[in-house]
Each structure stands twice: as structure tokens, then as C-alpha cells.
Design a protein around this motif. Structure first.
Motif, short mmCIF file in Angstrom:
data_model
loop_
_atom_site.label_atom_id
_atom_site.label_comp_id
_atom_site.label_asym_id
_atom_site.label_seq_id
_atom_site.Cartn_x
_atom_site.Cartn_y
_atom_site.Cartn_z
N SER A 98 -3.64 1.56 5.69
CA SER A 98 -2.85 0.33 5.65
C SER A 98 -1.48 0.56 5.02
N VAL A 99 -0.47 -0.07 5.61
CA VAL A 99 0.88 -0.06 5.05
C VAL A 99 0.99 -1.22 4.08
N GLU A 100 1.28 -0.93 2.83
CA GLU A 100 1.25 -1.96 1.79
C GLU A 100 2.59 -2.67 1.62
N THR A 113 8.25 3.26 3.89
CA THR A 113 6.95 2.60 3.88
C THR A 113 6.03 3.31 2.91
N CYS A 114 5.14 2.53 2.27
CA CYS A 114 4.11 3.11 1.42
C CYS A 114 2.76 2.64 1.91
N SER A 115 1.72 3.42 1.61
CA SER A 115 0.45 3.19 2.28
C SER A 115 -0.75 3.52 1.39
N ILE A 141 4.20 8.23 1.35
CA ILE A 141 5.41 7.45 1.60
C ILE A 141 6.11 8.09 2.79
N ILE A 142 6.55 7.26 3.74
CA ILE A 142 7.25 7.80 4.90
C ILE A 142 8.66 7.21 4.94
#
Length: 463
Positions: free
Chosen positions: A411-413, A425-427, A432-433
Motif C-alpha cells: 500500500s502507498v501511504e 511516494t512512501c509505502s 520510497i520511490i
């Protein structure tokens, strides 16, 4: 995965009942994010991102670590270790007046019942507070009063030096889940089903101490409040577990508008009964909002809804925007006349949509997990058409999928947007991307190559 949507025309009759989730395929000409950098430093779910300046951001999550990154290169700049349990809140903090160097500071709260003030330029732990009786779930800085507040089972007021100025008595075991600032030295706290208005009383000649007073309790919600944000200078908005969205007057705290028909934008009778009987709570819970000058974007269950503040109704929706609950929404700056909003969900995709005035078939999104960007556009109508007829044909706008980015495995938070450096994005996959604009990055690499060749004398320009 990251998916893109552009605003299109009205959804054709009968389309909504067909396959609720669709994919866009490999041809994604509208999608600029064709490169990615995977950043590894965390060992557990990464839940929080905060922008520090034009090129840096910080990340934090369940491993209790704070990491400072370079958004341009993806380089890990600092790792801040001090908490022993998961981090529950993260905000930027104004520089202390006593410090000659105006360094970037952040506040972090943790399940270890501590709050730490960090210097993100040096990595130094400036100060630590360990006197909390419960976990701090939210933090807010009131710069005008030079204080900051922490919310847990009680509400505490602190100065910039992290001295406790005053606090409330125990509010509830549920605790404060969100805080916002409103006029008249007041704040709004979400506590379970209730909104509590507190007023801060600054020291005077008669009283040299700070005080915090409970002014009013608002009991209009039927279930726990999950989201609370300021919309503009006159309104704030709340969303609940059973899909109630209430827009409040920011001065007298009265209800300006209420929307519960998110599963169907057309008016219905006995709204609350419909929600409880026909919908699972998770399908209509409102986890997050974002907004612009005219609209509120609401994450309702798996869907994205656009609520117009002037018309006081839903003007665009994508009921199956994700295949799991949408966790976070953010609005991007308008680009080339397009409005865009971004959403992410329990799984691993992302979506985007600038708006256009075109008639196209709205696509839906349904691969497991999303980080998304969306946009919407109004349907063009002839001036001679009656306004009443336009209102009967709700919603007057629609959303269309225009791209996917696949990267995270869980899931992307949360996410951040940098105009020059792309999306972050963090997940729950601990990663992290950093998503990059491929065309822009290719141009920068070519420019650097030519500069290098010119410096080495290997580039000869023909006259």
C-alpha cells in the motif's frame, strides 16, 4: 502503480454498470513519469513524508527512524535516530528565535510517548519531551502565537523552547485524532464523533499564565471523524467513518452544508438509513480531503468525489477509483489550464488526472493498490440550455484514467509533489520511490554530457 486521469465528458448511459475497474494498457502518452528511483533506508512501513525545502524531504514510519533525502538525486542525507517505537506524527517547525542560524527543524511524535525536535541541517536532536501520559497522535504549530500543540488523550500547549504552558484534563480514551487552527485564537479537535472547539488564552497583565478553554462541542456526526481540514478563510470540513461530509462555518461553527450521498450523487430520501443498510462502513468512510478555490476533493471508500462549494453538491465522481480504500489526496498546481488531484490507497498504484473539456469515455482503475492523480472538467453546454436541466443531469463532470506507474509492492501511504523533481511516494513495502519526468531527465542528462564534452575539449562546433 501510478495512474492518470483527465477530465472528460459525461459518462454514457449504462456504462457505470459494466466492469467497475479497468486498466489503461501500455500506451500512456499522457504519462510523463517514465523513470523512477527506489530509495531504501527504512525497515518497516513508511507512513509520513514532509517537504523541507525546494530539494529536500523527510520520511518516517513504524521503524521509528527519520530520514532526510535529496529530492533531486535521491541521496540519503541524514538518518535521525531517537525514538524507540513507531512515529505517529511529523511536522515542520519554525526556527528558534534564539538560534542565529535559521536551520530547518521538524517535530516528531512517537508511540514511545515522546516528542523530539530535530535539526534537519545537522541531524542534531535539539530537545526531547518525555512527560506525556499517552501517545501523541497529532501536532500543530500556531506561528502567530509562537506556540505548538500536541494532541493525544489530552491537549497540551507548548512554547518554542518545548516548555509546557498549559493542558486540558483527560478528554477520552479515543484521544484527539486531528487538529486545525481557526480564528479567534481557537483550534478544532476531532475526538471520536465530536468536534471540540478550544480557545487559547495568552498571558495578560492580570494573568501571567497561558490557559486553554473548552468553548463548544459539535455533535452532528453519527460516527468517528476520520478527516478534518481547513478549506478556506470561511470554512472547514470534516469526514466520518460512515461517509458524512460536513462543511462548517469557521467563525460561528454552524453547519454550512452536509453531504451523505456519495454512493449516488442524485438526491435520495432517508440518507443515513441508506448508508447503514446498504453500504459497508469501509466502502464509504472518508479518510482524507484536499481542496482548491471552488471544490473539495473527498476520498470516500474506494472512490474519489469532487464537491463544489458554491453549488453545494457533487459535480464529479469515480466510485471505483481504487480497489481498496483511498488513504491520501493532494492537489497539484494547475498546469496548462488543467486541475489535478492525486490519490493513493491500501495497495500499490498511483493515479493522476488533469482536466480537459472533451467528451471521452471515463476509465476506471482497478489493479491492486494505487497512488493516483486525477483531474476533472466540466461538460460544455450551450448557453440556451436551462440551468435546471444542467442540475438534473448530475454529475456535470467526469474523470478519466490516462496512465499507470507500477513500482510499490504494497500500500502507498502518502506522497509529495516537487515541481522540479517529480513525485515522492512512501509505502508499506518499506520503500520510497522518486518518480521522475523521463523527458526532462533525458534532457538534463544530454545537457550534462555536452557540458562535459565541451570541458574536455572533445566537442567541436561547426561554424
Amino acid at each position: 502503480m501510478l495512474r492518470w486521469l483527465i477530465g472528460g465528458g459525461r459518462e454514457p448511459q449504462g456504462l457505470a454498470e459494466k466492469s467497475p475497474l479497468q486498466t489503461i494498457g501500455e500506451e500512456q502518452t499522457q504519462n510523463p513519469y517514465t523513470e523512477l528511483l527506489v530509495l531504501k533506508a527504512h525497515h518497516d512501513i513508511v507512513r509520513f513524508l514532509v517537504r523541507l525545502d525546494e530539494y529536500r524531504f523527510a520520511s518516517a514510519g513504524d521503524d521509528g527512524i527519520v530520514v532526510v533525502w535529496n529530492a533531486q538525486t535521491g541521496e540519503k542525507l541524514l538518518e535521525l535516530n531517537g525514538h524507540t517505537q513507531k512515529i505517529t506524527a511529523l511536522i515542520t517547525f519554525p526556527s528558534l528565535e534564539a538560534c542565529e542560524e535559521k536551520n530547518q527543524l521538524i517535530l516528531t511524535a512517537s508511540a514511545d510517548r515522546t516528542v523530539i525536535l530535530w535539526d534537519c541541517d545537522t541531524g542534531r536532536q535539539v530537545q526531547k519531551v518525555s512527560c506525556f501520559q499517552s501517545t501523541v497522535k497529532c501536532l500543530i504549530v500556531l506561528q502567530r502565537l509562537d506556540v505548538w500543540l500536541s494532541g493525544g488523550n489530552d491537549l497540551c500547549v507548548w512554547n518554542q523552547k518545548l516548555d509546557l504552558l498549559c493542558k486540558t484534563s483527560h478528554l477520552s480514551d479515543t484521544g484527539i485524532s486531528a487538529l486545525i487552527e481557526i480564528p479567534k485564537n481557537c483550534v478544532v479537535a476531532a475526538v471520536g464523533k465530536e468536534l471540540i472547539i478550544f480557545q487559547l488564552v495568552a498571558p495578560t497583565e492580570e494573568s501571567l499564565e497561558w490557559d486553554i478553554l473548552e468553548i463548544k462541542r459539535l455533535l452532528d456526526h453519527q460516527d468517528h471523524i476520520l478527516s478534518l481540514v481547513n478549506v478556506n478563510d470561511v470554512s472547514f470540513v470534516t469526514g466520518s467513518h460512515v461517509g458524512e461530509m460536513i462543511i462548517w462555518d469557521i467563525l460561528d461553527w454552524t453547519v454550512q452544508a452536509c453531504e451523505c450521498n456519495f454512493w449516488d450523487p442524485s438526491p435520495q430520501l432517508d440518507t443515513q438509513q441508506e448508508i447503514k443498510l446498504c453500504q459497508k462502513p469501509n466502502d464509504i468512510s472518508i479518510h482524507h480531503f484536499t481542496w482548491d478555490e471552488e471544490n473539495v476533493f473527498a476520498a470516500v471508500g474506494r472512490g474519489l468525489y469532487v464537491y463544489n462549494l458554491q453549488m453545494k453538491r457533487v459535480i464529479a465522481c469515480q466510485k471505483s477509483a481504487h480497489d481498496s480504500n483511498v488513504l491520501h489526496i493532494a492537489k497539484l498546481p494547475n498546469r496548462k489550464g488543467r486541475r489535478s488531484a492525486v490519490t493513493c490507497s491500501h495497495k500499490n498504484h498511483v493515479q493522476y488526472a488533469p482536466n480537459r473539456h472533451v467528451y471521452t469515455k471515463p476509465l476506471r482503475i482497478g489493479i491492486s493498490g494505487f497512488f493516483n492523480m486525477w483531474g476533472f472538467g466540466r461538460v460544455n453546454k450551450q448557453a440556451s440550455q436551462p440551468v435546471k436541466k444542467q442540475q438534473e443531469n448530475a454529475p456535470p463532470c467526469s474523470l478519466e484514467l490516462i496512465g499507470d506507474l507500477i513500482g510499490h509492492s504494497s500500500s502507498v501511504e502518502m506522497f509529495l509533489y516537487f515541481e522540479d523533481h517529480g513525485l515522492v511516494t512512501c509505502s508499506a513495502d518499506h520503500l520510497i520511490i522518486l518518480w521522475k519526468n523521463g523527458e526532462r531527465e533525458s534532457g538534463l542528462r544530454s545537457l550534462k554530457l555536452f557540458q562535459k564534452l565541451e570541458e574536455d575539449g572533445d566537442l567541436y562546433l561547426a561554424v
